[in-house]
Enzyme design. Structure first.
Site, short mmCIF file in Angstrom:
data_model
loop_
_atom_site.label_atom_id
_atom_site.label_comp_id
_atom_site.label_asym_id
_atom_site.label_seq_id
_atom_site.Cartn_x
_atom_site.Cartn_y
_atom_site.Cartn_z
N GLY A 212 -22.87 -46.93 4.54
CA GLY A 212 -22.69 -48.02 5.49
C GLY A 212 -21.27 -48.21 6.00
N ASN B 59 -20.04 -47.00 8.69
CA ASN B 59 -20.13 -47.28 10.14
C ASN B 59 -20.62 -48.70 10.38
OD1 ASN B 59 -19.50 -44.87 11.98
ND2 ASN B 59 -20.62 -43.95 10.31
N ARG C 95 -47.17 -42.01 7.92
CA ARG C 95 -45.96 -42.09 8.73
C ARG C 95 -46.19 -43.05 9.88
NH1 ARG C 95 -40.89 -39.85 7.55
NH2 ARG C 95 -39.52 -40.68 9.18
N ASN D 44 -26.78 -43.64 18.70
CA ASN D 44 -26.56 -42.92 17.43
C ASN D 44 -25.11 -42.42 17.39
OD1 ASN D 44 -27.32 -41.53 14.94
ND2 ASN D 44 -27.21 -39.66 16.14
N HIS E 295 -22.93 -39.38 15.91
CA HIS E 295 -23.09 -38.04 15.33
C HIS E 295 -21.69 -37.50 15.02
CE1 HIS E 295 -24.96 -34.24 14.36
NE2 HIS E 295 -24.00 -33.66 15.06
N ASP F 35 -30.28 -35.46 18.92
CA ASP F 35 -28.89 -35.47 19.40
C ASP F 35 -28.78 -35.00 20.85
OD1 ASP F 35 -28.01 -34.11 16.17
OD2 ASP F 35 -28.18 -36.23 16.78
N ALA G 36 -12.48 -41.23 14.21
CA ALA G 36 -13.39 -41.18 15.36
C ALA G 36 -14.58 -42.12 15.23
CB ALA G 36 -13.87 -39.75 15.58
N GLU G 37 -15.43 -41.89 14.21
CA GLU G 37 -16.69 -42.65 14.13
C GLU G 37 -16.47 -44.16 14.11
OE1 GLU G 37 -19.40 -41.28 11.11
OE2 GLU G 37 -18.50 -39.29 11.18
C1 GRF Z 1 -21.43 -40.23 8.41
O1 GRF Z 1 -20.91 -38.91 8.30
C2 GRF Z 1 -22.02 -40.41 9.78
O2 GRF Z 1 -21.40 -39.62 10.76
C3 GRF Z 1 -23.40 -39.91 9.62
O3 GRF Z 1 -23.79 -40.44 8.35
C4 GRF Z 1 -22.64 -40.40 7.48
C5 GRF Z 1 -22.53 -41.63 6.60
O4 GRF Z 1 -22.33 -42.73 7.41
N1 GRF Z 1 -24.24 -40.33 10.71
P1 GRF Z 1 -22.21 -44.23 6.77
O5 GRF Z 1 -21.01 -44.25 5.83
O6 GRF Z 1 -23.48 -44.53 6.00
O7 GRF Z 1 -22.00 -45.11 7.96
#
Ligand code: GRF
Length: 207
Positions: free
Chosen positions: A12, A14, A66, A108, A110, A151, A180-181
């Site tokens: 988490g 991000n 699903r 998303n 990436h 993607d 970046a992210e």
């Molecule tokens: C990160 O490398 C992100 O780019 C990918 O998932 C990984 C973990 O992300 N999408 P987070 O720490 O759970 O946000």
């Protein structure tokens, strides 16, 4: 006020970047209404709880099919009148019913410069392992709208990150996250929340 649902699967970081960006005013006009994880042990759920954000685990393992999982996920999002779904480290395949219901309203993050090192099988550390194997000097991250491909949706923002000699995959992953992210995901949400992004001919345009 943009109402966001954030979908997570892991640490988490991000999600934390988004929370911090809202608290600091980097992101305006936005509220995280709900955090959903497919993994009940995701630290992302603790991050949400600490900030008083409603959070729940919705895992395919808890449903007989699903289709049932997909319907539960959609219902959880629709119940909160969500404007934007944010995939932040989310490793679940997003159901077609959700994509159809939220066209150009799912984004998303990436961890590469799409179209490099993306598509089926390219997630998490694997992305950085492949970048190092190829010997690229620059990598980075991409925020894009989610469509029915992997993607493949319209690119909103990208940010380049230098690959340093001797980088391990973990070291490169952390640099891509830090440089970046954690910057472009909040920036993209702020742009969308303030009506600055338009999709024209399947391209995301900054208005
Ligand atoms: C990160 O490398 C992100 O780019 C990918 O998932 C990984 C973990 O992300 N999408 P987070 O720490 O759970 O946000």
């Amino acid at each position: 006020m943009l109402k966001a649902a954030v979908l997570v699967s892991g640490g988490g970081t991000n999600l934390q970047a988004i929370i911090d960006a809202i608290d600091s005013g980097v992101i305006t006009n936005t509220k995280i209404e709900l955090v959903i994880s497919n993994n009940k042990n995701a630290f992302a759920l603790e991050r949400a709880a600490k900030h008083g954000i409603p959070a729940r685990c919705i895992s395919p393992r808890d449903y007989n099919s699903r289709e049932q999982f997909n319907e539960e996920l959609l219902a959880a999002i629709e119940s909160r009148d969500i404007d934007l779904v944010v995939l932040a480290g989310c490793l679940v395949v997003i159901p077609e019913i959700l994509i159809r219901r939220y066209p150009n309203r799912i984004i998303n993050i990436h961890p590469s410069l799409i179209p490099s090192f993306c598509g089926t099988g390219f997630y998490g550390l694997k992305v950085h392992e492949e970048a190092l194997k190829r010997g690229v000097k620059i990598t980075g991250a991409t925020v894009h709208f989610v469509d029915s491909g992997t993607d493949t949706g319209p690119i909103i923002l990208q940010k380049a990150v230098e690959v340093k000699a001797g980088d391990t995959p973990k070291e490169l992953q952390l640099r891509v996250m830090q440089e970046a992210e954690w910057k472009i995901l909040p920036e993209a949400i702020n742009l969308i929340a303030n009506g600055k992004i338009e999709v024209v001919d399947n391209k995301a345009i900054l208005k």
